[in-house]
Design an enzyme around this catalytic site. Structure first.
Site, PDB file in Angstrom:
ATOM      1  N   CYS A  35     -10.957   2.358  15.706  1.00 19.90           N
ATOM      2  CA  CYS A  35     -12.380   1.996  15.717  1.00 19.90           C
ATOM      3  C   CYS A  35     -12.611   0.523  16.075  1.00 19.90           C
ATOM      4  O   CYS A  35     -13.747   0.077  16.159  1.00 19.90           O
ATOM      5  CB  CYS A  35     -13.053   2.343  14.396  1.00 19.90           C
ATOM      6  SG  CYS A  35     -12.479   1.348  13.034  1.00 19.90           S
ATOM      7  N   GLY A  88       0.821  -1.219   0.000  1.00 20.94           N
ATOM      8  CA  GLY A  88       0.000   0.000   0.000  1.00 20.94           C
ATOM      9  C   GLY A  88       0.848   1.259   0.000  1.00 20.94           C
ATOM     10  O   GLY A  88       0.492   2.253   0.627  1.00 20.94           O
ATOM     11  N   HIS A  89       1.964   1.246  -0.737  1.00 18.85           N
ATOM     12  CA  HIS A  89       2.934   2.351  -0.635  1.00 18.85           C
ATOM     13  C   HIS A  89       2.460   3.654  -1.257  1.00 18.85           C
ATOM     14  O   HIS A  89       3.093   4.682  -1.077  1.00 18.85           O
ATOM     15  CB  HIS A  89       4.272   1.937  -1.267  1.00 18.85           C
ATOM     16  CG  HIS A  89       4.235   1.880  -2.758  1.00 18.85           C
ATOM     17  ND1 HIS A  89       3.612   0.861  -3.451  1.00 18.85           N
ATOM     18  CD2 HIS A  89       4.721   2.725  -3.708  1.00 18.85           C
ATOM     19  CE1 HIS A  89       3.730   1.074  -4.740  1.00 18.85           C
ATOM     20  NE2 HIS A  89       4.388   2.201  -4.926  1.00 18.85           N
ATOM     21  N   ARG A  90       1.346   3.616  -1.990  1.00 18.56           N
ATOM     22  CA  ARG A  90       0.882   4.869  -2.604  1.00 18.56           C
ATOM     23  C   ARG A  90      -0.123   5.613  -1.725  1.00 18.56           C
ATOM     24  O   ARG A  90      -0.496   6.742  -2.016  1.00 18.56           O
ATOM     25  CB  ARG A  90       0.237   4.582  -3.960  1.00 18.56           C
ATOM     26  CG  ARG A  90       1.290   4.208  -4.987  1.00 18.56           C
ATOM     27  CD  ARG A  90       0.691   4.172  -6.368  1.00 18.56           C
ATOM     28  NE  ARG A  90       1.720   4.044  -7.372  1.00 18.56           N
ATOM     29  CZ  ARG A  90       1.502   3.689  -8.626  1.00 18.56           C
ATOM     30  NH1 ARG A  90       0.269   3.406  -9.023  1.00 18.56           N
ATOM     31  NH2 ARG A  90       2.485   3.617  -9.481  1.00 18.56           N
ATOM     32  N   HIS A 144     -11.915  11.389   5.284  1.00 17.30           N
ATOM     33  CA  HIS A 144     -12.067  11.637   6.717  1.00 17.30           C
ATOM     34  C   HIS A 144     -12.248  13.138   6.943  1.00 17.30           C
ATOM     35  O   HIS A 144     -12.060  13.941   6.043  1.00 17.30           O
ATOM     36  CB  HIS A 144     -10.836  11.127   7.472  1.00 17.30           C
ATOM     37  CG  HIS A 144     -10.735   9.638   7.478  1.00 17.30           C
ATOM     38  ND1 HIS A 144      -9.907   8.949   6.617  1.00 17.30           N
ATOM     39  CD2 HIS A 144     -11.367   8.701   8.230  1.00 17.30           C
ATOM     40  CE1 HIS A 144     -10.040   7.652   6.847  1.00 17.30           C
ATOM     41  NE2 HIS A 144     -10.920   7.471   7.812  1.00 17.30           N
ATOM     42  N   LYS A 160     -10.716  -5.514  10.764  1.00 18.00           N
ATOM     43  CA  LYS A 160      -9.434  -5.191  11.417  1.00 18.00           C
ATOM     44  C   LYS A 160      -9.220  -6.053  12.668  1.00 18.00           C
ATOM     45  O   LYS A 160      -8.088  -6.459  12.950  1.00 18.00           O
ATOM     46  CB  LYS A 160      -9.378  -3.701  11.756  1.00 18.00           C
ATOM     47  CG  LYS A 160      -9.233  -2.815  10.528  1.00 18.00           C
ATOM     48  CD  LYS A 160      -7.891  -3.053   9.854  1.00 18.00           C
ATOM     49  CE  LYS A 160      -7.664  -2.217   8.626  1.00 18.00           C
ATOM     50  NZ  LYS A 160      -6.391  -2.516   7.957  1.00 18.00           N
ATOM     51  N   ASP A 173     -22.827  11.568  13.338  1.00 19.37           N
ATOM     52  CA  ASP A 173     -21.754  12.013  14.242  1.00 19.37           C
ATOM     53  C   ASP A 173     -20.730  10.906  14.458  1.00 19.37           C
ATOM     54  O   ASP A 173     -19.566  11.165  14.740  1.00 19.37           O
ATOM     55  CB  ASP A 173     -22.341  12.362  15.621  1.00 19.37           C
ATOM     56  CG  ASP A 173     -22.632  13.848  15.756  1.00 19.37           C
ATOM     57  OD1 ASP A 173     -22.111  14.635  14.938  1.00 19.37           O
ATOM     58  OD2 ASP A 173     -23.370  14.214  16.692  1.00 19.37           O
ATOM     59  N   GLY A 218       1.272   4.199   3.658  1.00 21.63           N
ATOM     60  CA  GLY A 218       2.381   3.560   2.948  1.00 21.63           C
ATOM     61  C   GLY A 218       3.386   4.574   2.426  1.00 21.63           C
ATOM     62  O   GLY A 218       4.608   4.364   2.507  1.00 21.63           O
ATOM     63  N   THR A 273      -4.686   6.074  15.785  1.00 25.28           N
ATOM     64  CA  THR A 273      -5.866   6.924  15.885  1.00 25.28           C
ATOM     65  C   THR A 273      -6.129   7.560  14.501  1.00 25.28           C
ATOM     66  O   THR A 273      -5.493   7.197  13.519  1.00 25.28           O
ATOM     67  CB  THR A 273      -5.617   7.990  16.968  1.00 25.28           C
ATOM     68  OG1 THR A 273      -6.835   8.641  17.259  1.00 25.28           O
ATOM     69  CG2 THR A 273      -4.570   9.003  16.547  1.00 25.28           C
ATOM     70  N   TYR A 275     -15.855  -2.482   8.925  1.00 22.39           N
ATOM     71  CA  TYR A 275     -14.404  -2.235   8.832  1.00 22.39           C
ATOM     72  C   TYR A 275     -13.707  -2.691  10.112  1.00 22.39           C
ATOM     73  O   TYR A 275     -12.654  -3.357  10.069  1.00 22.39           O
ATOM     74  CB  TYR A 275     -14.198  -0.738   8.600  1.00 22.39           C
ATOM     75  CG  TYR A 275     -12.767  -0.279   8.584  1.00 22.39           C
ATOM     76  CD1 TYR A 275     -11.944  -0.540   7.500  1.00 22.39           C
ATOM     77  CD2 TYR A 275     -12.240   0.450   9.651  1.00 22.39           C
ATOM     78  CE1 TYR A 275     -10.629  -0.103   7.481  1.00 22.39           C
ATOM     79  CE2 TYR A 275     -10.936   0.898   9.640  1.00 22.39           C
ATOM     80  CZ  TYR A 275     -10.131   0.620   8.546  1.00 22.39           C
ATOM     81  OH  TYR A 275      -8.831   1.059   8.540  1.00 22.39           O
TER      82      TYR A 275
HETATM   83  O1  GFB Z   1     -13.199  11.417  10.074  1.00 24.55           O
HETATM   84  P1  GFB Z   1     -14.573  10.855  10.028  1.00 24.55           P
HETATM   85  O2  GFB Z   1     -15.174  10.679   8.688  1.00 24.55           O
HETATM   86  O3  GFB Z   1     -14.632   9.448  10.720  1.00 24.55           O
HETATM   87  O4  GFB Z   1     -15.553  11.817  10.863  1.00 24.55           O
HETATM   88  P2  GFB Z   1     -14.716   8.798  12.209  1.00 24.55           P
HETATM   89  C1  GFB Z   1     -15.236  12.292  12.136  1.00 24.55           C
HETATM   90  C2  GFB Z   1     -16.293  13.256  12.609  1.00 24.55           C
HETATM   91  O5  GFB Z   1     -16.227  14.455  11.828  1.00 24.55           O
HETATM   92  C3  GFB Z   1     -17.742  12.766  12.513  1.00 24.55           C
HETATM   93  C4  GFB Z   1     -17.527  14.842  11.410  1.00 24.55           C
HETATM   94  O6  GFB Z   1     -18.459  13.186  13.651  1.00 24.55           O
HETATM   95  C5  GFB Z   1     -18.250  13.493  11.270  1.00 24.55           C
HETATM   96  O7  GFB Z   1     -19.660  13.691  11.263  1.00 24.55           O
HETATM   97  N1  GFB Z   1     -17.459  15.660  10.187  1.00 24.55           N
HETATM   98  C6  GFB Z   1     -17.805  16.975  10.096  1.00 24.55           C
HETATM   99  C7  GFB Z   1     -17.072  15.265   8.969  1.00 24.55           C
HETATM  100  N2  GFB Z   1     -17.675  17.400   8.849  1.00 24.55           N
HETATM  101  C8  GFB Z   1     -17.214  16.357   8.119  1.00 24.55           C
HETATM  102  C9  GFB Z   1     -16.881  16.215   6.738  1.00 24.55           C
HETATM  103  O8  GFB Z   1     -16.995  17.118   5.925  1.00 24.55           O
HETATM  104  N3  GFB Z   1     -16.407  14.986   6.356  1.00 24.55           N
HETATM  105  C10 GFB Z   1     -16.260  13.945   7.238  1.00 24.55           C
HETATM  106  N4  GFB Z   1     -15.769  12.775   6.790  1.00 24.55           N
HETATM  107  N5  GFB Z   1     -16.605  14.061   8.538  1.00 24.55           N
HETATM  108  C11 GFB Z   1     -13.734   6.831  10.882  1.00 24.55           C
HETATM  109  C12 GFB Z   1     -14.171   5.414  10.650  1.00 24.55           C
HETATM  110  O9  GFB Z   1     -14.594   7.289  11.841  1.00 24.55           O
HETATM  111  O10 GFB Z   1     -12.433   6.937  11.402  1.00 24.55           O
HETATM  112  C13 GFB Z   1     -13.143   4.543  10.097  1.00 24.55           C
HETATM  113  O11 GFB Z   1     -15.344   5.434   9.860  1.00 24.55           O
HETATM  114  C14 GFB Z   1     -11.768   4.788  10.648  1.00 24.55           C
HETATM  115  O12 GFB Z   1     -13.511   3.218  10.353  1.00 24.55           O
HETATM  116  C15 GFB Z   1     -11.445   6.245  10.766  1.00 24.55           C
HETATM  117  O13 GFB Z   1     -11.623   4.174  11.892  1.00 24.55           O
HETATM  118  C16 GFB Z   1     -10.100   6.506  11.418  1.00 24.55           C
HETATM  119  O14 GFB Z   1     -13.597   9.257  13.074  1.00 24.55           O
HETATM  120  O15 GFB Z   1     -16.068   8.992  12.772  1.00 24.55           O
END
Ligand code: GFB
Length: 316
Positions: A110, A11-13, A180, A141, A275, A17, A165, A137
């Site tokens: 998670c 997964g180096h890209r 994310h 894991k 959330d 990675g 984290t 997911y």
């Molecule tokens: O980073 P995130 O998508 O994942 O969202 P998790 C973290 C928080 O940010 C949630 C809020 O409460 C989202 O509702 N958030 C606010 C947003 N605005 C945004 C936005 O524009 N985009 C996104 N994506 N979130 C993931 C897991 O959980 O974390 C995976 O689904 C993995 O399995 C990863 O473990 C590290 O932190 O909630």
């Protein structure tokens, strides 16, 4: 670890990675074995076995995975569980069968129960129900780290599992649907500033708390563990949390990114979006006692990631 060791970074890209390649090269590890998904599909058991047979890596770090933010995880849960189970099962078994000496499996915070006491210790694993938005997911894991644990126990194989984290940094995914929160907010605030949009909309309520770690800190933690002699007979010390030890609310994160990007408008909330888990802070005592700690502050990490983002417009 010998600087001439043949190290396969799967997964180096990707975000993780590419950081591993960057940091390992900085430290003189030059014999990196790298394959793109087109060159080696880790979901293909026969191709994976053939690769290990032909290339004989000594060390393997499994950073290849199907990953995504909260919405991608809950929308495509079948893809997340299937791809991750296939990638990790094929890679772990082929690595063991071909005589790999040291294996690092990368997971995610998670894996711990939704209501685990905070900060979450490694011992919280499998003590309660998971957060539904990323259960598929997380189950994959957990299966991966338990597979490594079983191979260690039954065969005395030196496999370790690291649970980072929420990560961020160069080569992250900036797609607004599948990313994310941190890369999503960098892009949202940047585009709002660029186009003069008066508001930026956050998903959810902004109250969930998250811990963030720059991916180069994870790469250094991985190298640190590889450089320490661990006892392959020990089945208690094979799971390590990797975090910064600091958390903040999503709204506080948004204020910080807004300031770094220079957006002066308003923040709105789309509460139709999930959330997720209310809090997800890792207990990092175990790795700290082994001499590792994160070095990149959240502000400095976001500033350098924003610089990277500006220099790589083709990524968004
Ligand atoms: O980073 P995130 O998508 O994942 O969202 P998790 C973290 C928080 O940010 C949630 C809020 O409460 C989202 O509702 N958030 C606010 C947003 N605005 C945004 C936005 O524009 N985009 C996104 N994506 N979130 C993931 C897991 O959980 O974390 C995976 O689904 C993995 O399995 C990863 O473990 C590290 O932190 O909630």
């Amino acid at each position: 670890m010998d600087r001439d060791a043949r190290i396969f970074i799967a997964g180096h890209r990707g975000l993780v990675g590419s950081a591993l390649c960057r940091v390992f090269r900085q430290h003189g590890y030059h014999h990196l074995l790298l394959r793109s998904r087109q060159e080696l599909d880790l979901c293909d058991q026969f191709a994976t076995r053939a690769f290990f047979h032909d290339e004989n890596p000594e060390v393997v770090i499994l950073a290849a995975a199907k990953v995504g933010g909260i919405l991608a995880n809950s929308t495509y849960s079948a893809d997340f569980i299937r791809d991750n189970l296939m990638i990790q099962t094929n890679t772990i078994d082929a690595a063991y069968q071909s005589g790999v000496q040291k294996f690092i499996f990368l997971g995610s915070s998670c894996i711990y129960p939704k209501n685990a006491p905070q900060p979450m210790k490694e011992a919280s694993l499998l003590t309660g129900s998971l957060e539904p938005s990323n259960e598929a997911y997380a189950i994959a894991k957990i299966a991966g780290l338990k597979m490594c644990h079983a191979y260690r126990k039954q065969f005395g194989w030196d496999a370790l599992s690291l649970m980072p984290t929420n990560l961020y940094g160069p080569n992250d995914n900036f797609d607004l649907e599948s990313s994310h929160v941190l890369p999503a907010l960098l892009r949202k605030f940047h585009e709002a500033k660029q186009y003069g949009t008066p508001t930026v909309t956050l998903w959810g309520t902004g109250t969930p708390r998250r811990e963030f770690l720059h991916v180069d800190d994870l790469a250094h933690a991985t190298l640190h563990l590889l450089q320490i002699e661990t006892n392959p007979q020990s089945t208690t010390d094979d799971l390590f949390n990797v975090g910064s030890g600091e958390e903040l609310s999503i709204l506080e994160l948004a204020y910080l990114i807004q300031e770094i990007v220079g957006f002066t408008g308003e923040i709105h909330f789309d509460t139709s979006k999930p959330d997720g888990t209310p809090r997800k802070l890792l207990d990092i005592t175990k790795l700290q006692e082994m001499g590792w700690k994160a070095k990149i502050s959240l502000r400095a990490g976001i500033e350098s990631t924003y610089e990277w983002f500006l220099q790589h417009p083709h990524t968004f």
